[in-house]
Design an enzyme around this catalytic site. Structure first.
Site, PDB file in Angstrom:
ATOM      1  CG  ASP A  90      -5.716   0.879   9.417  1.00 56.12           C
ATOM      2  OD1 ASP A  90      -6.671   1.240  10.127  1.00 56.12           O
ATOM      3  OD2 ASP A  90      -5.285  -0.283   9.389  1.00 56.12           O
ATOM      4  N   GLY A 143       0.928  -1.168  11.115  1.00 58.93           N
ATOM      5  CA  GLY A 143       2.368  -1.023  10.904  1.00 58.93           C
ATOM      6  C   GLY A 143       2.783  -1.111   9.452  1.00 58.93           C
TER       7      GLY A 143
END
Length: 332
Positions: free
Chosen positions: A163, A118
């Site tokens: 990521d 996130g």
């Protein structure tokens, strides 16, 4: 004109945690949640807080709950650090930026502390907004490196490239972080994959999180650095799982992909202490025949299921433990 950019949470399908140890991984983004950044020209540079970046509270209890869910600093520090890294990169590359200022704000509904990337989603969306505003071209591999530097160098947040690579590309990616290649060109070998090749996949996480990601993979980094053979062997196995998974994708061999996902977690469990709650999620999913592993460093799991009948059983079994199950909308 308002520039609006989006970035999505990441799910590591196979190979993690070898991505931080010169290994190989496959990951994709899914659009069930998103981080959004809006940027537009204004006389002064202004960073506007998100609803979770609170400074006033109705009680001490509310403040503590906010800290427990969002940390002490929220997302403002992510935007500030991203703007600085973007500016420093342009200076280093002799890219002239015009003197316009801007207002920037972000919003994110990506669940926190679940290993879904996130924070890097916010940073990537911010970086892409700056790129669009100033008309700067940054190749995907370099963009991923810049996003990582925001976290590990500017903010001291432990992070890896996986990521940031998949979020920079915005598509499923096979990643080979071979050490020699990384040292030679500054990034790994990345191959975009076709989202339509993936089998039926689910992602599950606790609605009311009581325990999140495994802290820094416990002492895995120290064990890797001293050359513990068991750890080095595991990194090689995870890389091999990734290669095998890529081949199974091409032939749509769902059985092999199912087995590799389970093997990925089982190897991790043999190497790292994993919390009871995280093990419970995996075992509950496997009890109905689904495969299961972490999407990242714990807190959420990912796996394959055979058909709708199995998915319904999976959702029912996990709901009893207050675990939410979703079908990821894979971004391609």
């Amino acid at each position: 004109m308002i520039i609006e950019t989006f970035c999505y949470p990441r799910a590591a399908v196979i190979g993690n945690p070898s991505d931080g140890y010169f290994g190989k991984t496959i990951a994709f983004l899914f659009s069930n949640f998103q981080a959004k950044v809006q940027l537009y020209q204004t006389p002064e540079l202004d960073i506007q807080p998100q609803r979770l970046d609170k400074t006033s509270f109705s009680s001490i209890k509310e403040l503590v709950e906010n800290v427990n869910s969002s940390g002490y600093y929220g997302g403002i520090r992510l935007l500030k650090a991203t703007i600085k890294v973007f500016y420093d990169y342009c200076q280093e590359c002799h890219i002239q930026l015009d003197k316009r200022n801007f207002t920037i704000r972000y919003d994110s509904n990506i669940p926190l502390r679940l290993g879904l990337a996130g924070s890097s989603a916010i940073i990537t969306a911010c970086m892409k907004a700056l790129i669009s505003f100033y008309g700067v071209a940054i190749p995907h591999p370099i963009l991923a490196n810049l996003v990582l530097s925001v976290e590990d160098k500017e903010l001291g947040i432990a992070a890896g490239l996986q990521d940031r690579v998949v979020q920079a590309y915005g598509q499923p990616v096979y990643m080979d972080f071979d050490k020699e290649t990384m040292q030679k060109q500054g990034f790994g070998n990345y191959e975009v994959l076709d989202a339509s090749q993936f089998p039926n996949m689910y992602i599950a996480f606790r609605k009311n999180l009581s325990e999140g990601t495994e802290v820094l993979h416990n002492n895995l980094r120290a064990r890797f650095n001293i050359g513990e053979q068991k750890v080095l062997d595991a990194m090689g196995k995870w890389a091999g799982y990734t290669e095998n998974f890529r081949e199974a994708l091409k032939s749509h061999d769902c059985k092999t992909m199912h087995q590799l996902i389970d093997a990925n977690f089982d190897l991790r469990r043999s190497l790292i202490a994993i919390t009871k709650g995280n093990i419970e999620m995996v075992e509950a999913a496997r009890s109905v025949g689904a495969s299961a592993k972490f999407t990242g460093s714990g807190g959420a799991i990912i796996g394959t299921y055979k058909d709708e009948q199995m998915y319904n059983k999976l959702a029912e079994a996990l709901a009893k433990k207050d675990i939410e199950v979703i079908k990821p909308n894979i971004v391609n």
